[in-house]
Design an enzyme around this catalytic site. Structure first.
Site, short mmCIF file in Angstrom:
data_model
loop_
_atom_site.label_atom_id
_atom_site.label_comp_id
_atom_site.label_asym_id
_atom_site.label_seq_id
_atom_site.Cartn_x
_atom_site.Cartn_y
_atom_site.Cartn_z
N GLY A 9 20.63 8.06 -1.91
CA GLY A 9 21.43 8.26 -3.66
C GLY A 9 21.74 7.13 -4.63
O GLY A 9 22.38 6.71 -5.52
N THR A 11 20.42 6.81 -7.20
CA THR A 11 20.42 7.21 -8.72
C THR A 11 21.44 8.08 -9.00
O THR A 11 21.35 7.83 -10.00
CB THR A 11 18.64 8.31 -8.78
OG1 THR A 11 19.20 9.42 -8.10
CG2 THR A 11 17.51 7.88 -8.80
N GLY A 12 22.06 8.08 -7.99
CA GLY A 12 23.22 8.41 -8.64
C GLY A 12 24.72 7.12 -9.24
O GLY A 12 24.24 5.86 -9.34
N LEU A 58 16.31 13.36 1.94
CA LEU A 58 17.18 14.60 3.29
C LEU A 58 16.97 15.80 3.73
O LEU A 58 17.66 15.84 4.68
CB LEU A 58 19.21 14.68 1.83
CG LEU A 58 19.80 13.09 1.93
CD1 LEU A 58 21.08 13.80 1.43
CD2 LEU A 58 19.58 12.36 3.10
N SER A 83 26.72 16.79 -4.91
CA SER A 83 27.99 16.51 -5.36
C SER A 83 29.04 17.14 -6.08
O SER A 83 29.94 17.13 -6.23
CB SER A 83 28.08 15.49 -5.73
OG SER A 83 28.20 14.77 -7.07
N SER A 124 34.25 12.98 1.42
CA SER A 124 35.15 13.87 0.18
C SER A 124 36.76 13.97 0.68
O SER A 124 36.92 14.53 1.23
CB SER A 124 34.18 14.29 -0.76
OG SER A 124 35.31 15.08 -1.46
N GLU A 126 37.51 16.53 -0.61
CA GLU A 126 37.14 17.62 -0.52
C GLU A 126 37.93 18.61 1.09
O GLU A 126 37.71 19.72 1.25
CB GLU A 126 35.94 18.32 -1.22
CG GLU A 126 36.49 17.89 -2.82
CD GLU A 126 37.35 19.41 -3.49
OE1 GLU A 126 37.28 20.58 -3.21
OE2 GLU A 126 37.56 18.67 -4.70
N TYR A 148 31.02 23.57 -0.42
CA TYR A 148 31.42 21.41 -0.70
C TYR A 148 32.14 20.65 0.02
O TYR A 148 31.80 20.24 1.22
CB TYR A 148 31.67 20.67 -2.32
CG TYR A 148 31.07 19.55 -2.18
CD1 TYR A 148 30.46 18.53 -2.36
CD2 TYR A 148 32.17 18.73 -2.34
CE1 TYR A 148 30.34 17.49 -2.40
CE2 TYR A 148 32.06 17.47 -2.16
CZ TYR A 148 31.26 16.80 -2.35
OH TYR A 148 31.26 14.85 -2.80
N LYS A 152 30.65 18.75 3.57
CA LYS A 152 31.01 17.04 3.93
C LYS A 152 32.28 17.04 5.06
O LYS A 152 31.73 16.26 5.90
CB LYS A 152 32.06 17.26 2.62
CG LYS A 152 31.68 16.46 1.29
CD LYS A 152 30.55 15.16 1.79
CE LYS A 152 30.01 14.57 0.63
NZ LYS A 152 28.70 13.94 0.71
P1 NAP Z 1 26.07 11.47 -7.80
O1 NAP Z 1 26.06 11.11 -9.48
O2 NAP Z 1 25.80 13.26 -7.80
O3 NAP Z 1 24.28 11.07 -7.22
C1 NAP Z 1 24.11 12.37 -6.49
C2 NAP Z 1 23.00 11.74 -5.45
O4 NAP Z 1 22.01 12.18 -4.73
C3 NAP Z 1 21.59 11.21 -6.40
O5 NAP Z 1 21.12 9.75 -6.16
C4 NAP Z 1 20.82 12.41 -5.60
O6 NAP Z 1 19.50 12.17 -6.24
C5 NAP Z 1 20.86 12.52 -4.43
N1 NAP Z 1 20.17 13.50 -4.17
C6 NAP Z 1 21.21 14.84 -4.49
N2 NAP Z 1 19.93 15.29 -3.57
C7 NAP Z 1 19.36 14.98 -2.70
C8 NAP Z 1 18.41 15.03 -2.25
N3 NAP Z 1 17.75 15.72 -1.30
N4 NAP Z 1 17.35 14.02 -1.05
C9 NAP Z 1 17.78 12.20 -1.62
N5 NAP Z 1 18.65 12.69 -2.51
C10 NAP Z 1 19.71 13.45 -2.99
O7 NAP Z 1 26.87 11.66 -6.90
P2 NAP Z 1 28.25 9.97 -6.55
O8 NAP Z 1 29.22 10.45 -7.74
O9 NAP Z 1 28.20 9.38 -7.06
O10 NAP Z 1 29.03 10.79 -5.09
C11 NAP Z 1 28.33 9.63 -4.00
C12 NAP Z 1 28.74 10.46 -3.58
O11 NAP Z 1 29.93 10.49 -2.88
C13 NAP Z 1 28.30 11.97 -3.42
O12 NAP Z 1 28.19 11.69 -2.01
C14 NAP Z 1 29.67 12.48 -3.01
O13 NAP Z 1 29.14 13.94 -2.71
C15 NAP Z 1 30.45 11.63 -2.95
N6 NAP Z 1 31.65 11.99 -3.20
C16 NAP Z 1 31.87 11.72 -4.40
C17 NAP Z 1 33.42 11.66 -5.25
C18 NAP Z 1 33.42 11.28 -6.77
O14 NAP Z 1 34.75 11.25 -7.58
N7 NAP Z 1 32.05 10.46 -7.39
C19 NAP Z 1 33.93 11.84 -4.74
C20 NAP Z 1 34.08 12.53 -3.22
C21 NAP Z 1 33.34 12.21 -2.64
P3 NAP Z 1 19.01 12.97 -8.20
O15 NAP Z 1 19.18 11.94 -8.80
O16 NAP Z 1 17.20 13.00 -7.83
O17 NAP Z 1 20.01 14.23 -8.61
#
Ligand code: NAP
Length: 324
Positions: A9, A11-12, A58, A83, A124, A126, A148, A152
């Site tokens: 992740g 790039t996220g 993944l 996510s 999360s 959630e 979701y 999780k």
């Molecule tokens: P995000 O910006 O949506 O980033 C998700 C990342 O997962 C991206 O780099 C995406 O790559 C990658 N990804 C998705 N499917 C994949 C796959 N099949 N194989 C490899 N990589 C994959 O999420 P975030 O906000 O940084 O959140 C980080 C983590 O915390 C996530 O697991 C999210 O569910 C969890 N979380 C986030 C929040 C929040 O408020 N931000 C709250 C609770 C939990 P691409 O660039 O290729 O799409």
């Protein structure tokens, strides 16, 4: 000796902040990135060759095993997932593949290829869905209310099961909503800060929102990744809630954002039921007692600081964009 970390992740939002943090701490940082037909490296481009990108997904166990073998990491942070909660209703099976089974594949790959690596799983709030108590603690029952959250919850329990069964250092950080200037504009926080900035600059006239009384526990992503890192620096793996410890409403957010640009929000904001979530989770608020007491962590940014930082960033981004 230089420590090595692998981030999925990358790039996220969180992946990019965590990579920055680990680079600043002297880590050799590897990031698992899935192939896409156009570049998705915008959030990490500024890190240049300080992060080594490895191709994997993944959905594909052998790619995970290859990436772990090649990087031989001391620490693995699994931040990759589908996510976005609303999308989990329209693509529930895909969400389960990424967000639930993806974690099984990763844990199994760690067990086989690098069992001494420390593992962080991004859980999360959630998972609590419609909780029995508020604030939630590490002992609150899981009652997920959307695909979701269900995915999780599966990933959370698999991580704990691998810890117990195989003695892996594997732990879960249960994070609540966290935001930053790198957050996508489909999320309500960024939608509001961008909306206020656009209206201030004359680029838009109104902002349509869903339930203004919805309340959330919002944190800054930079604070959250610090907690993830701390969780992997301990003798023993433990799960923690990572939250702000405060609850604010969408209306509070709107008010701070419009106040910051010197406008009265009531002149520009309208409520559109089309933006209501199909199954809105209520009263999600995390207790940070455990992480504060045991790891001495608490967020550095207040809710108001965060709103202002993001509006400021959106004003700058939009001004730069219209100048270019
Ligand atoms: P995000 O910006 O949506 O980033 C998700 C990342 O997962 C991206 O780099 C995406 O790559 C990658 N990804 C998705 N499917 C994949 C796959 N099949 N194989 C490899 N990589 C994959 O999420 P975030 O906000 O940084 O959140 C980080 C983590 O915390 C996530 O697991 C999210 O569910 C969890 N979380 C986030 C929040 C929040 O408020 N931000 C709250 C609770 C939990 P691409 O660039 O290729 O799409």
């Amino acid at each position: 000796m230089t420590k090595k970390a692998l981030i999925t992740g990358l790039t996220g939002q969180d992946g990019s902040y965590l990579a920055e943090l680990l680079v600043s701490k002297g880590y050799e940082v590897y990031g698992l990135v899935r192939r896409s037909s156009s570049s998705n490296l915008g959030r990490i481009r500024h890190l240049g060759d300080k992060v080594k990108i490895l191709s994997g997904d993944l959905l594909d166990q052998s790619s995970l095993m290859d990436v772990i073998t090649e990087s031989a990491p001391d620490e693995i942070y699994n931040l990759a997932s589908q996510s976005y909660v609303p999308l989990s209703w329209t693509q529930p099976a895909l969400t389960a593949e990424y967000t639930a089974l993806g974690v099984s594949r990763l844990l199994e790959s760690i067990r086989r290829c690098k069992p001494d690596a420390k593992f962080y799983q991004a859980s999360s709030s959630e998972v609590f869905g419609q909780p029995d108590e508020s604030p939630q603690t590490e002992r609150t029952a899981f009652r997920p209310r959307n695909p979701y959250g269900v995915a999780k919850a599966y990933a959370h329990w698999m991580t704990i099961n691998y810890r117990n069964q195989y003695n892996l250092y594997a732990c879960c950080g249960i994070t609540y909503t966290h935001e930053s200037p790198r957050r996508g504009s489909e999320f309500v926080f960024r939608k509001i800060t961008q909306g206020a900035a656009k209206i201030k600059l004359g680029l838009d006239k109104e902002l349509k929102l869903g339930n203004l009384d919805a309340r959330r526990d919002w944190c800054f992503a930079q604070d959250v990744v610090e907690a993830m890192w701390l969780m992997l620096q301990q003798e023993q793996a433990e799960d923690y809630i990572i939250a702000s410890g405060a609850v604010n409403s969408v209306k509070d957010l709107v008010k701070y954002a419009f106040d910051y640009v010197g406008l009265n929000w009531q002149d520009y904001v309208s409520v559109d039921p089309a933006f209501y979530r199909p199954d809105e989770a209520v009263l999600l608020a995390g207790s940070i007692d455990k992480i504060h007491k045991e790891l001495d962590w608490k967020p550095r940014y207040s809710f108001k600081n965060l709103v202002e930082l993001m509006v400021e960033n959106d004003l700058k981004e939009l001004t730069d964009r219209s100048a270019s």
